[in-house]
Design an enzyme around this catalytic site. Structure first.
Site, PDB file in Angstrom:
ATOM      1  CG  HIS A   1       3.752  -6.539   7.335  1.00 45.92           C
ATOM      2  ND1 HIS A   1       3.189  -5.883   8.400  1.00 45.92           N
ATOM      3  CD2 HIS A   1       4.196  -5.568   6.494  1.00 45.92           C
ATOM      4  CE1 HIS A   1       3.275  -4.588   8.208  1.00 45.92           C
ATOM      5  NE2 HIS A   1       3.876  -4.361   7.064  1.00 45.92           N
TER       6      HIS A   1
HETATM    7  C1  BDR Z   1       0.776  -6.797   3.939  1.00 45.34           C
HETATM    8  O1  BDR Z   1       0.640  -5.994   2.769  1.00 45.34           O
HETATM    9  C2  BDR Z   1       1.626  -6.320   1.840  1.00 45.34           C
HETATM   10  O2  BDR Z   1       2.155  -5.173   1.230  1.00 45.34           O
HETATM   11  C3  BDR Z   1       2.663  -7.123   2.560  1.00 45.34           C
HETATM   12  O3  BDR Z   1       3.252  -8.064   1.688  1.00 45.34           O
HETATM   13  C4  BDR Z   1       1.906  -7.773   3.675  1.00 45.34           C
HETATM   14  O4  BDR Z   1       1.368  -9.014   3.276  1.00 45.34           O
HETATM   15  C5  BDR Z   1       1.003  -5.870   5.108  1.00 45.34           C
HETATM   16  O5  BDR Z   1      -0.077  -5.009   5.269  1.00 45.34           O
END
Ligand code: BDR
Ligand code: CA
Length: 311
Positions: free
Chosen positions: A241
């Protein structure tokens, strides 16, 4: 060209850590003014310590780290140790930081930077939006110092915490509403885009083959990270992500999206934290964000591997 002034607001977190490394590996493009941390994937004390550990790993203990808000505006904190491990950075042996945490609160730092900068600053948000919301509430004039906000958060399709909501927005939907409604130049890179960027075994091996402490740590963390996502969402490999936000700033040509009207659901038991996007904005209800929908995953991973090889 002058490097772009950048602040990263984050909750490291494995993918936040990889995003920070990508930014640190790109000094020609970024003048990283500081990293602010917030409670999210793990509690605030860990996100702040983890940001310092990652900068130490990259031999950049000079980057100032500021701790921000320890909890969401209204809700109690939801964390994600199931995805990132108990420390938030499971899978890597990291050096102890040599530089102390800054004494200044993250919100005070953001206000100071955005109100005094001669050049508008880009803000990359990789976690819940509590720090930025509190900054906007305390000092709406910060808008003048913001070049753009690029946010990892939200989803047009399904969520990853609930069927409706993505983690960063779900943790603090009230903060997300303050930010989305503020009228800042905003780009949303949500799950629709980041689920296209999978950490395949080949990509993981390429990182590991860098043979450096950074390559080993990144591969070690990514090997652990996201396995639950794979099981839960039936994905072929774990999605990456937060590094997408930094990759977007480096190579916007790898991404495409369109202007939409975004709103945040802050009530209800089924849809709280949902990003509701109208893809057909009108003059009466104009677009307030660019929403990224497709990405070149191979290009993003190639960029990440090439850049991390420089650290
Ligand atoms: C987001 O949630 C977090 O766990 C990750 O770091 C990312 O920013 C993804 O949904
Ligand atoms: Ca994050």
């Amino acid at each position: 060209m002058r490097p772009r002034p950048l602040i990263i607001d984050c909750d490291p977190g494995v993918d936040d850590a990889i995003a920070i490394l990508l930014a640190l590996a790109s000094p020609a493009e970024f003048d990283l003014l500081g990293i602010t941390t917030v409670a999210g994937n793990v509690p605030l004390a860990l996100t702040a310590a983890n940001a310092r550990r990652i900068c130490q790993l990259a031999q950049r203990p000079d980057v100032p780290i500021y701790a921000g808000c320890p909890r969401p505006l209204l809700r109690s904190l939801t964390t994600a140790e199931d995805i990132h491990g108990a420390t938030g950075l499971q899978g890597a042996e990291l050096p102890e930081p040599t530089t102390p945490l800054q004494a200044q609160h993250a919100v005070a730092f953001l206000i100071e930077q955005f109100t005094t900068t001669p050049h508008p600053i880009t803000l990359a948000t990789l976690g819940p939006l509590t720090n930025l919301a509190v900054t906007l509430i305390q000092c709406p004039a910060i808008a003048q110092g913001i070049d753009q906000v690029v946010m990892m958060g939200g989803a047009l399709g399904g969520g990853n915490v609930t069927p409706a909501a993505e983690f960063n927005i779900y943790v603090d939907p009230h903060a997300a509403k303050v930010v989305v409604d503020a009228g800042l130049p905003l780009t949303m890179i949500g799950l629709d885009a980041t689920h296209q960027v999978m950490t395949t075994p080949e990509r993981l091996t390429a990182l590991e083959n860098l043979g450096t402490p950074v390559g080993k740590a990144a591969a070690g963390m990514l090997r652990y990270y996201g396995q639950l996502d794979v099981e839960r969402h039936g994905l072929a490999a774990p999605p990456l992500h937060d590094p997408c936000i930094i990759a977007y700033l480096l190579r916007p040509d790898l991404f495409s999206g369109r202007p939409m009207r975004l709103a945040i659901e802050t009530e209800g038991s089924l849809c709280i934290g949902r990003t509701v996007a109208n893809a057909y904005p009108t003059a009466a209800v104009p677009a307030n964000a660019t929403v990224i929908q497709t990405v070149d995953a191979e290009g993003i991973y190639a960029l990440l591997t090439e850049r991390l090889g420089k650290l």
